[in-house]
Motif scaffolding. Structure first.
Motif, PDB file in Angstrom:
ATOM      1  N   ASP A   1       0.861  -1.180   0.000  1.00  0.00           N
ATOM      2  CA  ASP A   1       0.000   0.000   0.000  1.00  0.00           C
ATOM      3  C   ASP A   1       0.899   1.232   0.000  1.00  0.00           C
ATOM      4  OD1 ASP A   1      -2.490  -1.357   0.103  1.00  0.00           O
ATOM      5  OD2 ASP A   1      -2.143  -1.779   2.228  1.00  0.00           O
ATOM      6  N   VAL A   2       0.861   1.968  -1.087  1.00  0.00           N
ATOM      7  CA  VAL A   2       1.837   3.033  -1.313  1.00  0.00           C
ATOM      8  C   VAL A   2       1.266   4.402  -0.958  1.00  0.00           C
ATOM      9  CG1 VAL A   2       3.289   4.159  -3.048  1.00  0.00           C
ATOM     10  CG2 VAL A   2       2.914   1.682  -3.142  1.00  0.00           C
ATOM     11  N   LYS A   3       2.021   5.125  -0.148  1.00  0.00           N
ATOM     12  CA  LYS A   3       1.663   6.505   0.196  1.00  0.00           C
ATOM     13  C   LYS A   3       2.246   7.470  -0.822  1.00  0.00           C
ATOM     14  CE  LYS A   3       1.724   7.940   4.478  1.00  0.00           C
ATOM     15  NZ  LYS A   3       2.208   8.377   5.830  1.00  0.00           N
ATOM     16  N   ASP A   4       3.493   7.221  -1.223  1.00  0.00           N
ATOM     17  CA  ASP A   4       4.160   8.089  -2.195  1.00  0.00           C
ATOM     18  C   ASP A   4       5.024   7.215  -3.094  1.00  0.00           C
ATOM     19  OD1 ASP A   4       5.694   9.946  -3.639  1.00  0.00           O
ATOM     20  OD2 ASP A   4       5.824  11.336  -1.950  1.00  0.00           O
ATOM     21  N   PRO A   5       4.735   7.145  -4.396  1.00  0.00           N
ATOM     22  CA  PRO A   5       5.505   6.278  -5.295  1.00  0.00           C
ATOM     23  C   PRO A   5       6.888   6.818  -5.641  1.00  0.00           C
ATOM     24  CG  PRO A   5       3.902   7.537  -6.533  1.00  0.00           C
ATOM     25  CD  PRO A   5       3.614   7.818  -5.086  1.00  0.00           C
ATOM     26  N   ASP A   6       7.119   8.088  -5.378  1.00  0.00           N
ATOM     27  CA  ASP A   6       8.416   8.679  -5.725  1.00  0.00           C
ATOM     28  C   ASP A   6       8.759   9.793  -4.730  1.00  0.00           C
ATOM     29  OD1 ASP A   6      10.745   9.293  -7.073  1.00  0.00           O
ATOM     30  OD2 ASP A   6       9.747  10.575  -8.544  1.00  0.00           O
ATOM     31  N   PRO A   7       9.013   9.426  -3.474  1.00  0.00           N
ATOM     32  CA  PRO A   7       9.262  10.446  -2.451  1.00  0.00           C
ATOM     33  C   PRO A   7      10.601  11.153  -2.656  1.00  0.00           C
ATOM     34  CG  PRO A   7       9.727   8.276  -1.576  1.00  0.00           C
ATOM     35  CD  PRO A   7       9.124   8.064  -2.932  1.00  0.00           C
ATOM     36  N   SER A   8      10.644  12.414  -2.325  1.00  0.00           N
ATOM     37  CA  SER A   8      11.895  13.158  -2.373  1.00  0.00           C
ATOM     38  C   SER A   8      12.801  12.697  -1.241  1.00  0.00           C
ATOM     39  CB  SER A   8      11.630  14.657  -2.211  1.00  0.00           C
ATOM     40  OG  SER A   8      11.096  14.928  -0.923  1.00  0.00           O
ATOM     41  N   TYR A   9      14.091  13.023  -1.347  1.00  0.00           N
ATOM     42  CA  TYR A   9      15.004  12.647  -0.270  1.00  0.00           C
ATOM     43  C   TYR A   9      14.586  13.302   1.042  1.00  0.00           C
ATOM     44  CZ  TYR A   9      19.060  12.398   2.737  1.00  0.00           C
ATOM     45  OH  TYR A   9      19.877  12.198   3.821  1.00  0.00           O
ATOM     46  N   GLU A  10      14.151  14.555   0.969  1.00  0.00           N
ATOM     47  CA  GLU A  10      13.721  15.263   2.172  1.00  0.00           C
ATOM     48  C   GLU A  10      12.551  14.541   2.846  1.00  0.00           C
ATOM     49  OE1 GLU A  10      16.287  17.596  -0.080  1.00  0.00           O
ATOM     50  OE2 GLU A  10      14.379  16.720  -0.756  1.00  0.00           O
ATOM     51  N   LYS A  11      11.616  14.045   2.036  1.00  0.00           N
ATOM     52  CA  LYS A  11      10.473  13.327   2.603  1.00  0.00           C
ATOM     53  C   LYS A  11      10.915  12.006   3.198  1.00  0.00           C
ATOM     54  CE  LYS A  11       5.657  12.174   1.640  1.00  0.00           C
ATOM     55  NZ  LYS A  11       4.551  12.277   0.649  1.00  0.00           N
TER      56      LYS A  11
ATOM     57  N   ILE B   1      12.556   4.118  -5.349  1.00  0.00           N
ATOM     58  CA  ILE B   1      12.190   3.973  -3.946  1.00  0.00           C
ATOM     59  C   ILE B   1      10.739   4.408  -3.804  1.00  0.00           C
ATOM     60  CG2 ILE B   1      12.645   4.763  -1.584  1.00  0.00           C
ATOM     61  CD1 ILE B   1      14.996   3.259  -2.590  1.00  0.00           C
ATOM     62  N   LEU B   2       9.978   3.720  -2.964  1.00  0.00           N
ATOM     63  CA  LEU B   2       8.625   4.183  -2.668  1.00  0.00           C
ATOM     64  C   LEU B   2       8.420   4.219  -1.160  1.00  0.00           C
ATOM     65  CD1 LEU B   2       6.940   1.450  -1.804  1.00  0.00           C
ATOM     66  CD2 LEU B   2       6.773   1.149  -4.284  1.00  0.00           C
ATOM     67  N   LEU B   3       7.428   4.985  -0.739  1.00  0.00           N
ATOM     68  CA  LEU B   3       7.083   5.124   0.671  1.00  0.00           C
ATOM     69  C   LEU B   3       5.714   4.512   0.895  1.00  0.00           C
ATOM     70  CD1 LEU B   3       7.864   6.468   3.449  1.00  0.00           C
ATOM     71  CD2 LEU B   3       6.521   8.445   2.684  1.00  0.00           C
ATOM     72  N   THR B   4       5.619   3.578   1.835  1.00  0.00           N
ATOM     73  CA  THR B   4       4.359   2.891   2.088  1.00  0.00           C
ATOM     74  C   THR B   4       3.523   3.631   3.135  1.00  0.00           C
ATOM     75  OG1 THR B   4       5.175   1.505   3.899  1.00  0.00           O
ATOM     76  CG2 THR B   4       5.530   0.708   1.648  1.00  0.00           C
ATOM     77  N   ASP B   5       2.302   3.152   3.298  1.00  0.00           N
ATOM     78  CA  ASP B   5       1.405   3.727   4.303  1.00  0.00           C
ATOM     79  C   ASP B   5       1.949   3.556   5.717  1.00  0.00           C
ATOM     80  OD1 ASP B   5      -0.305   4.476   2.326  1.00  0.00           O
ATOM     81  OD2 ASP B   5      -1.807   2.923   2.692  1.00  0.00           O
ATOM     82  N   GLU B   6       2.869   2.608   5.891  1.00  0.00           N
ATOM     83  CA  GLU B   6       3.472   2.383   7.202  1.00  0.00           C
ATOM     84  C   GLU B   6       4.686   3.266   7.435  1.00  0.00           C
ATOM     85  OE1 GLU B   6       4.111  -1.834   6.574  1.00  0.00           O
ATOM     86  OE2 GLU B   6       2.527  -2.289   8.036  1.00  0.00           O
ATOM     87  N   ASP B   7       4.913   4.213   6.510  1.00  0.00           N
ATOM     88  CA  ASP B   7       6.065   5.124   6.586  1.00  0.00           C
ATOM     89  C   ASP B   7       7.393   4.370   6.536  1.00  0.00           C
ATOM     90  OD1 ASP B   7       4.634   7.523   6.613  1.00  0.00           O
ATOM     91  OD2 ASP B   7       4.296   7.390   8.773  1.00  0.00           O
ATOM     92  N   LEU B   8       7.426   3.358   5.676  1.00  0.00           N
ATOM     93  CA  LEU B   8       8.646   2.605   5.410  1.00  0.00           C
ATOM     94  C   LEU B   8       9.029   2.797   3.948  1.00  0.00           C
ATOM     95  CD1 LEU B   8       7.750  -0.748   7.203  1.00  0.00           C
ATOM     96  CD2 LEU B   8       9.517   0.860   7.945  1.00  0.00           C
ATOM     97  N   ILE B   9      10.311   2.975   3.679  1.00  0.00           N
ATOM     98  CA  ILE B   9      10.749   3.011   2.289  1.00  0.00           C
ATOM     99  C   ILE B   9      11.107   1.601   1.846  1.00  0.00           C
ATOM    100  CG2 ILE B   9      11.521   5.412   2.201  1.00  0.00           C
ATOM    101  CD1 ILE B   9      14.424   4.349   2.599  1.00  0.00           C
ATOM    102  N   TYR B  10      10.777   1.307   0.593  1.00  0.00           N
ATOM    103  CA  TYR B  10      11.090   0.019  -0.021  1.00  0.00           C
ATOM    104  C   TYR B  10      11.809   0.271  -1.333  1.00  0.00           C
ATOM    105  CZ  TYR B  10       8.245  -3.004   2.995  1.00  0.00           C
ATOM    106  OH  TYR B  10       7.735  -3.714   4.059  1.00  0.00           O
ATOM    107  N   ARG B  11      12.753  -0.589  -1.648  1.00  0.00           N
ATOM    108  CA  ARG B  11      13.403  -0.574  -2.955  1.00  0.00           C
ATOM    109  C   ARG B  11      12.612  -1.487  -3.880  1.00  0.00           C
ATOM    110  NH1 ARG B  11      17.919  -0.632  -6.321  1.00  0.00           N
ATOM    111  NH2 ARG B  11      16.750   0.047  -8.134  1.00  0.00           N
ATOM    112  N   VAL B  12      12.284  -1.013  -5.071  1.00  0.00           N
ATOM    113  CA  VAL B  12      11.498  -1.796  -6.020  1.00  0.00           C
ATOM    114  C   VAL B  12      12.133  -1.745  -7.404  1.00  0.00           C
ATOM    115  CG1 VAL B  12       9.332  -1.480  -4.757  1.00  0.00           C
ATOM    116  CG2 VAL B  12       9.998   0.203  -6.484  1.00  0.00           C
ATOM    117  N   ASP B  13      11.656  -2.645  -8.285  1.00  0.00           N
ATOM    118  CA  ASP B  13      12.102  -2.718  -9.680  1.00  0.00           C
ATOM    119  C   ASP B  13      13.607  -2.942  -9.779  1.00  0.00           C
ATOM    120  OD1 ASP B  13       9.563  -2.451 -10.621  1.00  0.00           O
ATOM    121  OD2 ASP B  13       9.699  -0.304 -11.008  1.00  0.00           O
ATOM    122  N   THR B  14      14.016  -4.166  -9.474  1.00  0.00           N
ATOM    123  CA  THR B  14      15.445  -4.505  -9.452  1.00  0.00           C
ATOM    124  C   THR B  14      15.810  -5.565 -10.493  1.00  0.00           C
ATOM    125  OG1 THR B  14      15.008  -6.119  -7.692  1.00  0.00           O
ATOM    126  CG2 THR B  14      15.674  -3.907  -7.014  1.00  0.00           C
TER     127      THR B  14
END
Length: 297
Positions: free
Chosen positions: A125-135, A164-177
């Motif tokens: 469950d994605v909160k932000d599909p392309d978060p900035s480094y600041e976020k 990198i994406l940010l999930t609803d749990e406020d975790l970043i995940y690495r995707v598309d590898t």
């Protein structure tokens, strides 16, 4: 250009070739493998785009509607590279979607798996599909992994975008590898084809070529890890050093039993020599990690 009919023919050859490869092996029992007959599949366009992985599907379990996977099936490199990448990164304690290989069931009548190789990543469950480094720095609880993901990008010889994406749990995940290691679509699309050509058996040609390519131990002769680390420190500060070095420490602790286990599973879907190539790469990576860390003392 490969037509739909040609794709179907190549898929059939790969599946038949793999049956031959698996003859004599014990029955595959693994939590990393799912049967297509246990899932419903529907087209999906996550994040309003389709990337280099081709057409994507959403798999929903027929028994548990909370069990869902993002499916890649169109290209031959996705299943192998993303499965291996996921198993290694997760063993390092990093957040990357857990991956499952999908076995095309014997009674499967749906013709929606194009290459013959199908992988599913646990749907997030994605909160932000392309978060900035600041976020990432301000909002994610595992922000230090950002630097580890950057180190792995170079360590696993990726050449595609760094996503990198940010999930609803406020975790970043690495995707598309998928575009990692040295096993590209060019090689993996042919490696499973046990067919004779005027130049010889295509599978045997690929085996000879790939095994020769993987006999060397320094796959990173053009990658300066120290320079990459210093660039990170200059851009993100000294706090990035710990995260960047993490994968080099952690990969050395991944046991051979664990590696052999997931590669054995992979080789029920790809030729055995593909597993041998990954094993050589991982062994070289563990040695490279040690030598790099030793150079910092």
């Amino acid at each position: 250009m490969i037509t739909k009919d040609m794709n179907s023919i190549l898929k059939t050859i790969r599946l038949e070739s793999q049956k031959k490869n698996n003859k004599g092996k014990p029955k595959l029992i693994s939590k990393d493998v799912l049967e297509t007959e246990d899932f419903n599949f529907s087209p999906i366009n996550p994040l309003n785009r389709i990337g280099d992985s081709g057409e994507l599907l959403l798999a929903s379990s027929r028994k548990d509607d909370t069990e869902k996977y993002l499916i890649k099936h169109e290209y031959c490199d996705c299943a192998a590279n993303e499965f291996v990448y996921s198993k290694l990164a997760r063993a390092m304690g990093l957040h990357i979607p857990e991956s499952r290989l999908f076995k095309i069931s014997e009674n499967e009548s749906r013709d929606c798996f194009k290459s013959g190789y199908t992988i599913g990543a646990v749907y997030l469950d994605v909160k932000d599909p392309d978060p900035s480094y600041e976020k990432i720095r301000n909002c994610s609880s595992n922000w230090e992994e950002y630097y580890s993901f950057m180190a792995l990008y170079y360590f696993f010889l990726e050449s595609d975008s760094f996503e990198i994406l940010l999930t609803d749990e406020d975790l970043i995940y690495r995707v598309d590898t998928a575009d990692a290691f040295l096993l590209s679509e060019f090689f993996l699309s042919q490696a499973g084809l046990d067919v004779d050509t005027p130049s010889g058996n295509l599978q045997e040609i690929m085996k000879k070529t790939l095994m020769e390519n993987h006999q060397k131990e320094d796959f990173w002769q053009y990658v300066d890890f120290y320079k990459k680390m210093e660039e990170n420190i200059e851009k993100y500060g000294k706090e990035s050093r710990k995260g960047f070095l993490c994968p080099f420490y952690e990969i050395q602790g991944i046991s051979q039993i664990y590696i052999d286990d997931f590669l054995n599973t992979l080789c029920y879907f790809y030729p055995d020599f593909i597993g041998d190539c990954y094993k050589l790469f991982i062994g070289a990576a563990q040695k490279k990690a040690k030598s790099f860390l030793d150079s910092l003392v």
